[in-house]
Design a protein around this motif. Structure first.
Motif, mmCIF file in Angstrom:
data_model
loop_
_atom_site.group_PDB
_atom_site.id
_atom_site.type_symbol
_atom_site.label_atom_id
_atom_site.label_comp_id
_atom_site.label_asym_id
_atom_site.label_seq_id
_atom_site.Cartn_x
_atom_site.Cartn_y
_atom_site.Cartn_z
ATOM 1 N N SER A 193 -5.318 5.687 6.431
ATOM 2 C CA SER A 193 -4.236 5.438 7.384
ATOM 3 C C SER A 193 -4.363 4.043 7.986
ATOM 4 C CB SER A 193 -4.243 6.495 8.489
ATOM 5 O OG SER A 193 -3.961 7.770 7.951
ATOM 6 N N THR A 194 -5.585 3.645 8.311
ATOM 7 C CA THR A 194 -5.810 2.296 8.830
ATOM 8 C C THR A 194 -5.373 1.252 7.811
ATOM 9 O OG1 THR A 194 -7.657 3.039 10.204
ATOM 10 C CG2 THR A 194 -7.556 0.680 9.705
ATOM 11 N N GLN A 195 -5.743 1.459 6.574
ATOM 12 C CA GLN A 195 -5.368 0.530 5.504
ATOM 13 C C GLN A 195 -3.843 0.463 5.356
ATOM 14 O OE1 GLN A 195 -6.626 1.666 1.562
ATOM 15 N NE2 GLN A 195 -6.811 -0.463 0.941
ATOM 16 N N TYR A 196 -3.204 1.609 5.394
ATOM 17 C CA TYR A 196 -1.748 1.650 5.253
ATOM 18 C C TYR A 196 -1.070 0.902 6.407
ATOM 19 C CZ TYR A 196 3.018 3.418 5.107
ATOM 20 O OH TYR A 196 4.388 3.510 5.083
ATOM 21 N N TYR A 197 -1.453 1.220 7.641
ATOM 22 C CA TYR A 197 -0.831 0.558 8.794
ATOM 23 C C TYR A 197 -1.166 -0.940 8.820
ATOM 24 C CZ TYR A 197 0.646 5.039 10.716
ATOM 25 O OH TYR A 197 1.262 6.249 10.902
ATOM 26 N N ALA A 198 -2.360 -1.293 8.417
ATOM 27 C CA ALA A 198 -2.768 -2.705 8.418
ATOM 28 C C ALA A 198 -2.028 -3.517 7.366
ATOM 29 C CB ALA A 198 -4.271 -2.813 8.204
ATOM 30 N N SER A 247 -12.990 10.950 7.996
ATOM 31 C CA SER A 247 -13.155 9.499 7.874
ATOM 32 C C SER A 247 -12.293 8.902 6.768
ATOM 33 C CB SER A 247 -14.624 9.147 7.651
ATOM 34 O OG SER A 247 -15.102 9.768 6.484
ATOM 35 N N LEU A 248 -12.101 9.615 5.665
ATOM 36 C CA LEU A 248 -11.273 9.101 4.564
ATOM 37 C C LEU A 248 -9.811 8.990 5.001
ATOM 38 C CD1 LEU A 248 -10.988 8.159 1.667
ATOM 39 C CD2 LEU A 248 -10.728 10.561 0.990
ATOM 40 N N THR A 249 -9.315 10.015 5.663
ATOM 41 C CA THR A 249 -7.931 9.984 6.147
ATOM 42 C C THR A 249 -7.744 8.846 7.141
ATOM 43 O OG1 THR A 249 -7.717 12.369 5.849
ATOM 44 C CG2 THR A 249 -6.146 11.332 7.333
ATOM 45 N N PHE A 250 -8.718 8.658 8.036
ATOM 46 C CA PHE A 250 -8.637 7.570 9.003
ATOM 47 C C PHE A 250 -8.651 6.212 8.299
ATOM 48 C CE2 PHE A 250 -10.748 4.545 11.931
ATOM 49 C CZ PHE A 250 -9.748 4.475 12.884
ATOM 50 N N ALA A 251 -9.532 6.048 7.331
ATOM 51 C CA ALA A 251 -9.618 4.775 6.602
ATOM 52 C C ALA A 251 -8.335 4.493 5.824
ATOM 53 C CB ALA A 251 -10.816 4.799 5.655
ATOM 54 N N ILE A 301 0.859 -1.178 0.000
ATOM 55 C CA ILE A 301 0.000 0.000 0.000
ATOM 56 C C ILE A 301 0.900 1.235 0.000
ATOM 57 C CG2 ILE A 301 -1.764 1.257 1.306
ATOM 58 C CD1 ILE A 301 -2.777 -1.382 0.245
ATOM 59 N N LYS A 302 0.578 2.164 -0.886
ATOM 60 C CA LYS A 302 1.352 3.406 -0.924
ATOM 61 C C LYS A 302 0.968 4.274 0.262
ATOM 62 C CE LYS A 302 1.922 3.458 -5.877
ATOM 63 N NZ LYS A 302 1.648 4.155 -7.132
ATOM 64 N N LYS A 303 1.959 4.979 0.753
ATOM 65 C CA LYS A 303 1.747 5.858 1.894
ATOM 66 C C LYS A 303 0.806 6.992 1.477
ATOM 67 C CE LYS A 303 4.446 8.480 5.237
ATOM 68 N NZ LYS A 303 5.814 8.839 5.647
ATOM 69 N N PRO A 304 -0.328 7.142 2.175
ATOM 70 C CA PRO A 304 -1.253 8.222 1.826
ATOM 71 C C PRO A 304 -0.643 9.604 2.097
ATOM 72 C CG PRO A 304 -2.173 6.821 3.558
ATOM 73 C CD PRO A 304 -0.799 6.337 3.279
ATOM 74 N N LYS A 305 -1.110 10.589 1.355
ATOM 75 C CA LYS A 305 -0.608 11.958 1.528
ATOM 76 C C LYS A 305 -0.908 12.480 2.926
ATOM 77 C CE LYS A 305 -1.016 13.225 -3.314
ATOM 78 N NZ LYS A 305 -1.697 14.084 -4.301
ATOM 79 N N ASN A 306 -2.065 12.147 3.449
ATOM 80 C CA ASN A 306 -2.493 12.639 4.767
ATOM 81 C C ASN A 306 -2.350 11.572 5.846
ATOM 82 O OD1 ASN A 306 -3.199 14.931 3.402
ATOM 83 N ND2 ASN A 306 -5.378 14.494 3.368
#
Length: 124
Positions: free
Chosen positions: A79-84, A73-77, A23-28
């Protein structure tokens, strides 16, 4: 709290099982320590909700995150996806939350150790 843990584990399993590349690191991306604090607070919120059995009106988890941490909610989702996507590190994050909760429980219990069943890990 069980629902929250199961939801996050389901997201983690879905994310890691369906990925073809990392997963690519999200901008936020939410900073790791802030993400741990969010998970901690969500666990407390879910625990409080389960103890009051609907007699107290608590905020919805995403509203709580938005108000306290100024995270949508999008940033949280994302970030959760990235860390998971890194299940070993994600598990470490949950172990940190578990240890924080355990310390707080002992403090609230007058410094006495918790009953044995509460010392079992939340995530194996």
């Amino acid at each position: 709290m069980k629902k929250l843990v199961l939801f996050i584990l389901a997201v983690a399993l879905f994310t890691t099982s369906c990925k073809d590349n990392s997963i690519k690191k999200p901008k936020n991306l939410i900073e790791r320590n802030k993400m741990i604090a969010i998970i901690h607070d969500l666990a407390l919120l879910e625990g409080a909700k389960s103890q009051t059995a609907g007699t107290v009106k608590y905020p919805k988890p995403i509203e709580f995150i938005k108000n306290k941490y100024k995270v949508d909610s999008l940033t949280f989702a994302q970030s959760t996806q990235y860390y998971a996507s890194d299940s070993k590190d994600y598990k470490k994050m949950y172990e940190e939350v578990k240890n924080q909760l355990k310390k707080e429980s002992i403090k609230l219990n007058g410094g006495k150790p918790l009953p044995q069943d509460m010392n079992q890990p939340l995530v194996k």
